[in-house]
Design a protein around this motif. Structure first.
Motif, PDB file in Angstrom:
ATOM      1  N   ASP A  43       0.817  -1.210   0.000  1.00 41.05           N
ATOM      2  CA  ASP A  43       0.000   0.000   0.000  1.00 41.05           C
ATOM      3  C   ASP A  43       0.852   1.262   0.000  1.00 41.05           C
ATOM      4  O   ASP A  43       0.331   2.371  -0.086  1.00 41.05           O
ATOM      5  N   SER A  44       2.162   1.111   0.080  1.00 41.66           N
ATOM      6  CA  SER A  44       3.073   2.251   0.017  1.00 41.66           C
ATOM      7  C   SER A  44       3.527   2.483  -1.418  1.00 41.66           C
ATOM      8  O   SER A  44       4.228   1.638  -1.993  1.00 41.66           O
ATOM      9  N   PRO A  45       3.173   3.618  -2.028  1.00 42.16           N
ATOM     10  CA  PRO A  45       3.669   3.915  -3.383  1.00 42.16           C
ATOM     11  C   PRO A  45       5.189   3.953  -3.444  1.00 42.16           C
ATOM     12  O   PRO A  45       5.778   3.572  -4.456  1.00 42.16           O
ATOM     13  N   THR A  46       5.821   4.390  -2.356  1.00 36.78           N
ATOM     14  CA  THR A  46       7.279   4.449  -2.339  1.00 36.78           C
ATOM     15  C   THR A  46       7.885   3.055  -2.384  1.00 36.78           C
ATOM     16  O   THR A  46       8.823   2.795  -3.153  1.00 36.78           O
ATOM     17  N   ILE A  47       7.348   2.128  -1.578  1.00 34.86           N
ATOM     18  CA  ILE A  47       7.859   0.750  -1.590  1.00 34.86           C
ATOM     19  C   ILE A  47       7.641   0.121  -2.960  1.00 34.86           C
ATOM     20  O   ILE A  47       8.516  -0.576  -3.486  1.00 34.86           O
ATOM     21  N   CYS A  48       6.477   0.355  -3.551  1.00 36.27           N
ATOM     22  CA  CYS A  48       6.204  -0.171  -4.901  1.00 36.27           C
ATOM     23  C   CYS A  48       7.225   0.358  -5.899  1.00 36.27           C
ATOM     24  O   CYS A  48       7.719  -0.382  -6.752  1.00 36.27           O
ATOM     25  N   ALA A  49       7.550   1.645  -5.790  1.00 30.61           N
ATOM     26  CA  ALA A  49       8.515   2.245  -6.704  1.00 30.61           C
ATOM     27  C   ALA A  49       9.917   1.698  -6.456  1.00 30.61           C
ATOM     28  O   ALA A  49      10.653   1.375  -7.405  1.00 30.61           O
ATOM     29  N   VAL A  50      10.311   1.589  -5.190  1.00 27.13           N
ATOM     30  CA  VAL A  50      11.652   1.105  -4.857  1.00 27.13           C
ATOM     31  C   VAL A  50      11.839  -0.340  -5.316  1.00 27.13           C
ATOM     32  O   VAL A  50      12.828  -0.676  -5.976  1.00 27.13           O
ATOM     33  N   LEU A  51      10.885  -1.203  -4.968  1.00 26.38           N
ATOM     34  CA  LEU A  51      10.991  -2.609  -5.355  1.00 26.38           C
ATOM     35  C   LEU A  51      10.866  -2.762  -6.863  1.00 26.38           C
ATOM     36  O   LEU A  51      11.546  -3.590  -7.483  1.00 26.38           O
ATOM     37  N   GLY A  52      10.020  -1.944  -7.478  1.00 30.75           N
ATOM     38  CA  GLY A  52       9.908  -1.969  -8.933  1.00 30.75           C
ATOM     39  C   GLY A  52      11.213  -1.583  -9.607  1.00 30.75           C
ATOM     40  O   GLY A  52      11.608  -2.167 -10.626  1.00 30.75           O
ATOM     41  N   LYS A  53      11.897  -0.594  -9.041  1.00 32.11           N
ATOM     42  CA  LYS A  53      13.204  -0.177  -9.577  1.00 32.11           C
ATOM     43  C   LYS A  53      14.220  -1.309  -9.466  1.00 32.11           C
ATOM     44  O   LYS A  53      14.962  -1.593 -10.419  1.00 32.11           O
ATOM     45  N   MET A  54      14.255  -1.970  -8.302  1.00 30.12           N
ATOM     46  CA  MET A  54      15.195  -3.075  -8.100  1.00 30.12           C
ATOM     47  C   MET A  54      14.952  -4.190  -9.119  1.00 30.12           C
ATOM     48  O   MET A  54      15.891  -4.713  -9.742  1.00 30.12           O
ATOM     49  N   LEU A  55      13.692  -4.564  -9.275  1.00 29.73           N
ATOM     50  CA  LEU A  55      13.350  -5.653 -10.190  1.00 29.73           C
ATOM     51  C   LEU A  55      13.573  -5.250 -11.645  1.00 29.73           C
ATOM     52  O   LEU A  55      14.011  -6.055 -12.468  1.00 29.73           O
ATOM     53  N   GLY A  56      13.276  -3.990 -11.966  1.00 28.47           N
ATOM     54  CA  GLY A  56      13.491  -3.510 -13.332  1.00 28.47           C
ATOM     55  C   GLY A  56      14.956  -3.539 -13.720  1.00 28.47           C
ATOM     56  O   GLY A  56      15.303  -3.870 -14.858  1.00 28.47           O
ATOM     57  N   HIS A  57      15.833  -3.225 -12.774  1.00 27.57           N
ATOM     58  CA  HIS A  57      17.260  -3.253 -13.057  1.00 27.57           C
ATOM     59  C   HIS A  57      17.757  -4.671 -13.312  1.00 27.57           C
ATOM     60  O   HIS A  57      18.821  -4.857 -13.919  1.00 27.57           O
ATOM     61  N   GLU A  58      17.013  -5.670 -12.832  1.00 28.31           N
ATOM     62  CA  GLU A  58      17.374  -7.067 -13.082  1.00 28.31           C
ATOM     63  C   GLU A  58      16.729  -7.618 -14.351  1.00 28.31           C
ATOM     64  O   GLU A  58      16.874  -8.794 -14.660  1.00 28.31           O
ATOM     65  N   GLY A  59      16.013  -6.760 -15.069  1.00 29.71           N
ATOM     66  CA  GLY A  59      15.435  -7.174 -16.343  1.00 29.71           C
ATOM     67  C   GLY A  59      14.047  -7.755 -16.262  1.00 29.71           C
ATOM     68  O   GLY A  59      13.598  -8.435 -17.194  1.00 29.71           O
ATOM     69  N   TYR A  60      13.325  -7.490 -15.162  1.00 29.21           N
ATOM     70  CA  TYR A  60      11.979  -8.032 -15.006  1.00 29.21           C
ATOM     71  C   TYR A  60      10.917  -6.997 -15.357  1.00 29.21           C
ATOM     72  O   TYR A  60      11.142  -5.787 -15.280  1.00 29.21           O
ATOM     73  N   THR A  61       9.755  -7.489 -15.728  1.00 32.81           N
ATOM     74  CA  THR A  61       8.588  -6.650 -15.951  1.00 32.81           C
ATOM     75  C   THR A  61       7.801  -6.603 -14.649  1.00 32.81           C
ATOM     76  O   THR A  61       7.606  -7.639 -14.007  1.00 32.81           O
ATOM     77  N   VAL A  62       7.342  -5.419 -14.247  1.00 33.34           N
ATOM     78  CA  VAL A  62       6.747  -5.254 -12.922  1.00 33.34           C
ATOM     79  C   VAL A  62       5.315  -4.749 -13.020  1.00 33.34           C
ATOM     80  O   VAL A  62       5.018  -3.791 -13.734  1.00 33.34           O
TER      81      VAL A  62
END
Length: 213
Positions: A43-62
């Motif tokens: 429910d935290s937009p910041t956590i969603c953005a942070v984790l999305g950034k981490m996963l995106g840098h590994e080549g995943y679709t989020v």
């Protein structure tokens, strides 16, 4: 898939016991298929953005969901390779979402990593996991996320990335400026406003003097 789930459960218990002894398991930096879809539920937009950034840098679709109902809908519709599910959610909490996903034939096979920065929720998780594959406590960084994914690859719950595939790709959905603004560490209560500083009290013996014009 039942056998794979049992293997994941055994691996989880070994990691939990190892963590209690102060030992950190050594897991190679292996990742799952390039472009695999990951569902982040918080429910935290910041956590969603942070984790999305981490996963995106590994080549995943989020994909992202900020509540349990949308998380279940996206899990059914998109069939993600892995779900990162926060325990503390508005309305339907993470445990209820986990139970719903595990009882649905369409989603019961999807690996799920629970996340939380709430101490009470963390303790409750260790008592009753309801079939979660792993747990990640806030704060966490990119290395921790990669380690969790690598453990699921090692246990057979996720497919291994082919050696010919690149290690990582940049996030196409964010500009460089937007990426720079996203933190690199997922902190608990990331979106809570800081408490206002208390007003300074006048020192004893001092009086306010008002000028008269």
């Amino acid at each position: 898939m039942d056998g794979l789930a049992r293997m994941a459960g055994i691996g989880f218990i070994k990691r939990l016991l190892g963590g209690m002894d102060g030992e950190q398991p050594s897991v190679p930096h292996v990742q799952t298929a390039l472009g695999a879809r990951m569902l982040v539920v918080d429910d935290s937009p910041t956590i969603c953005a942070v984790l999305g950034k981490m996963l995106g840098h590994e080549g995943y679709t989020v994909s992202r969901a900020t509540d349990g109902e949308n998380a279940i809908r996206l899990a059914r519709d998109e069939q993600p390779a892995l779900i990162f599910l926060d325990i503390v959610l508005p309305g339907m909490n993470g445990f209820a979402v986990l139970r719903a996903l595990r009882h649905d034939p369409q989603t019961q096979h999807i690996p799920i990593v629970m996340i939380s920065g709430n101490q009470q929720a963390t303790e409750q998780f260790y008592v009753q996991r309801f079939g979660a594959d792993d747990f990640m406590k806030k704060p966490f960084g990119r290395d921790e996320v990669c380690k969790r994914i690598g453990q699921l690859v090692q246990s057979g719950r996720l497919l291994a990335r082919k050696p010919s595939e690149p290690v990582s790709l940049p996030l196409p959905e964010f500009s460089e400026e937007a990426l720079a603004a996203i933190p690199d560490i997922a902190m608990p209560y990331a979106d809570e406003a800081p408490a206002p500083a208390p007003s300074p009290r006048p020192r004893p013996g001092l009086q306010m003097v008002h000028s008269v014009y």
